[in-house]
Design an enzyme around this catalytic site. Structure first.
Site, PDB file in Angstrom:
ATOM      1  N   GLU A 178      -7.056  14.688  -5.627  1.00  0.00           N
ATOM      2  CA  GLU A 178      -6.844  13.325  -6.145  1.00  0.00           C
ATOM      3  C   GLU A 178      -6.729  13.168  -7.806  1.00  0.00           C
ATOM      4  OE1 GLU A 178     -10.422  11.383  -4.366  1.00  0.00           O
ATOM      5  OE2 GLU A 178      -9.630  11.487  -2.492  1.00  0.00           O
ATOM      6  N   ASN A 211      -4.080  18.526  -3.472  1.00  0.00           N
ATOM      7  CA  ASN A 211      -4.416  17.504  -2.384  1.00  0.00           C
ATOM      8  C   ASN A 211      -4.436  15.922  -2.836  1.00  0.00           C
ATOM      9  OD1 ASN A 211      -5.194  17.381   0.450  1.00  0.00           O
ATOM     10  ND2 ASN A 211      -7.195  16.727  -0.375  1.00  0.00           N
ATOM     11  N   HIS A 222      -5.798   9.566   5.461  1.00  0.00           N
ATOM     12  CA  HIS A 222      -7.087   8.735   5.878  1.00  0.00           C
ATOM     13  C   HIS A 222      -6.331   7.470   6.112  1.00  0.00           C
ATOM     14  CE1 HIS A 222     -10.439  11.301   5.169  1.00  0.00           C
ATOM     15  NE2 HIS A 222      -9.983  11.550   3.992  1.00  0.00           N
ATOM     16  N   GLU A 230      -6.673  15.625   6.196  1.00  0.00           N
ATOM     17  CA  GLU A 230      -7.942  14.677   6.299  1.00  0.00           C
ATOM     18  C   GLU A 230      -7.774  13.591   7.235  1.00  0.00           C
ATOM     19  OE1 GLU A 230      -9.955  13.699   2.522  1.00  0.00           O
ATOM     20  OE2 GLU A 230      -9.391  15.693   1.537  1.00  0.00           O
ATOM     21  N   ASP A 283      -7.572  10.750   9.940  1.00  0.00           N
ATOM     22  CA  ASP A 283      -8.601   9.825  10.696  1.00  0.00           C
ATOM     23  C   ASP A 283      -7.844   8.447  10.734  1.00  0.00           C
ATOM     24  OD1 ASP A 283      -9.551   8.998   7.898  1.00  0.00           O
ATOM     25  OD2 ASP A 283     -11.527   9.952   8.334  1.00  0.00           O
TER      26      ASP A 283
HETATM   27  C1  XIL Z   1     -16.091  13.129   1.816  1.00  0.00           C
HETATM   28  C2  XIL Z   1     -17.036  13.541   2.806  1.00  0.00           C
HETATM   29  O1  XIL Z   1     -16.512  13.535   4.052  1.00  0.00           O
HETATM   30  C3  XIL Z   1     -18.562  13.096   2.718  1.00  0.00           C
HETATM   31  O2  XIL Z   1     -19.327  13.801   3.674  1.00  0.00           O
HETATM   32  C4  XIL Z   1     -19.072  12.890   1.482  1.00  0.00           C
HETATM   33  O3  XIL Z   1     -20.026  12.393   1.178  1.00  0.00           O
HETATM   34  C5  XIL Z   1     -17.894  12.433   0.358  1.00  0.00           C
HETATM   35  O4  XIL Z   1     -16.727  12.960   0.627  1.00  0.00           O
HETATM   36  N1  XIL Z   1     -11.255  12.067   0.357  1.00  0.00           N
HETATM   37  C6  XIL Z   1     -11.684  13.565   0.107  1.00  0.00           C
HETATM   38  C7  XIL Z   1     -12.893  14.242   0.883  1.00  0.00           C
HETATM   39  O5  XIL Z   1     -10.877  14.273  -0.486  1.00  0.00           O
HETATM   40  O6  XIL Z   1     -13.486  14.909  -0.229  1.00  0.00           O
HETATM   41  C8  XIL Z   1     -13.958  13.031   1.058  1.00  0.00           C
HETATM   42  O7  XIL Z   1     -14.983  13.601   1.983  1.00  0.00           O
HETATM   43  C9  XIL Z   1     -13.220  12.002   1.998  1.00  0.00           C
HETATM   44  C10 XIL Z   1     -12.115  11.115   1.020  1.00  0.00           C
END
Ligand code: XIL
Length: 353
Positions: free
Chosen positions: A151, A192, A228, A263, A265
């Site tokens: 990020e 990422n 996401h 990631e 979902d």
């Molecule tokens: C999140 C985890 O899922 C949680 O368990 C933690 O508390 C915070 O981070 N983008 C990312 C991840 O790159 O690292 C994040 O993960 C979710 C959003």
């Protein structure tokens, strides 16, 4: 060989007579037939019972969800803590899973000691070098893939003003990749980010950033698209439309980079009913198909094993959040079946391999 395997899977599904149908086949077996990874973000304190069973049966890759972030591994200037990552690695070894280390540099989970220190550029570079070397060398040959920077770009396509950026300047990204490569020359190194899945200002900036890294011979091997998403985000005229995502993946591929969907979902407001779960399943299926059809896309990772422990519950303040493939009782949801079918039914002619 890869095509033959796929053909066998398809015949099995169509005839339904053979002993193995897609319904019995774990995702990891189906994914292996396409030569891609299917993964899940995993938590070290949950590795038993159904959680361990589903994780090891269905996935051939795990991402460290929390345990390799800097505030965990390097909590004070003079200490490191590897206990939790070690647990995940032992599990992955036992179950022949590849590991994605997530993530070396991120503005979240940034240790207080570093945030509150007053370091010069040179001091910050030394800290970064020592930190990356310590973590990456420890797991050399075992964490095969690293999200080196997470990020680093804003939605407007600018460098995010992270503590690393403020201490070091734009070349902190360049340096991070070089240090990681020094520490483990065989690891695959990824940039990422979220919101860079389609063609937009942010993905253009990511593309520009990684193009420059490639041009300058910085060791980078891939880009992670977080994915996401929200139920209903996928389809013609929607955020995730096949054409735009495919074009984005392919332009990164043209630079010689791989793409991982890192990631995945699908959130939804409130409590999901049957129709939401059906739509979620369609959305999952299409994302899997997009990846399978695009040659540079080599891994699909969901952000958690079960709805029970999804980060969405706390992040979106929705106790009913159900964004993943397995429900709170570890039962497969329509989304699971959709991913399974997508992997089983994707035809060899469509397969870029
Ligand atoms: C999140 C985890 O899922 C949680 O368990 C933690 O508390 C915070 O981070 N983008 C990312 C991840 O790159 O690292 C994040 O993960 C979710 C959003």
């Amino acid at each position: 060989m890869r095509n033959l395997l796929i053909l066998l899977v398809c015949m099995t599904v169509v005839t339904g007579t053979a002993a193995v149908s897609s319904q019995d086949q774990p995702l990891r077996e189906l994914a292996e037939a396409h030569g891609i990874y299917i993964g899940a973000a995993a938590q070290s304190d949950l590795l038993e019972g159904d959680y361990a069973g589903v994780l090891s049966r269905e996935f051939n890759l795990l991402t460290t969800e929390w345990e390799t972030k800097m505030c965990v591994t390097h909590p004070t200037p003079s200490t490191y803590d590897f206990e939790r990552t070690d647990k995940l690695l032992a599990f992955a070894d036992e179950h022949q899973m590849i590991v994605r280390g997530h993530t070396l540099l991120w503005h979240e989970c940034f240790p207080d000691w570093l945030a509150s220190g007053d370091y010069t550029r040179e001091e910050a570079i030394d800290i970064m070098r020592e930190y990356i070397h310590t973590v990456v060398e420890r797991y050399k040959g075992r964490i095969a893939i690293w999200d080196v920077v997470n990020e680093g770009i804003t939605d407007n396509g600018l460098f995010r003003s992270t503590p690393w950026y403020r201490m070091i300047g734009e070349d902190y990204i360049d340096l991070a990749f070089r240090f990681t490569h020094e520490a483990d020359p065989d690891a695959l190194l990824f940039y990422n980010d979220y919101g860079a899945e389609v063609l937009n200002r942010k993905s253009d900036a990511v593309y520009e950033l990684v193009s420059e890294l490639v041009e300058n011979d910085v060791p980078i091997h891939g880009v992670g698209l977080q994915m996401h998403l929200q139920v209903g985000d996928v389809g013609d005229g929607r955020y995730i439309n096949r054409e735009a995502v495919t074009e984005n993946i392919n332009r990164l591929g043209d630079l010689g980079l791989q793409v991982h969907l890192t990631e995945l979902d699908f959130k939804h407001p409130g409590k999901a009913d049957e129709s939401v779960f059906e739509r979620q399943a369609r959305d999952y299926r299409e994302v899997v198909e997009i990846c399978l059809a695009a040659e540079p896309c080599t891994a699909i990772i969901v952000w958690g094993v079960t709805d029970l422990y999804s980060w969405r519950k706390s992040f979106d303040n929705n106790p009913d959040a159900a964004p993943l493939l397995f429900d709170e009782n570890y039962q497969p949801k329509p989304a699971y079946t959709a991913v399974q079918q997508a992997l089983a039914e994707f035809t060899p002619e469509d397969d870029p391999a």
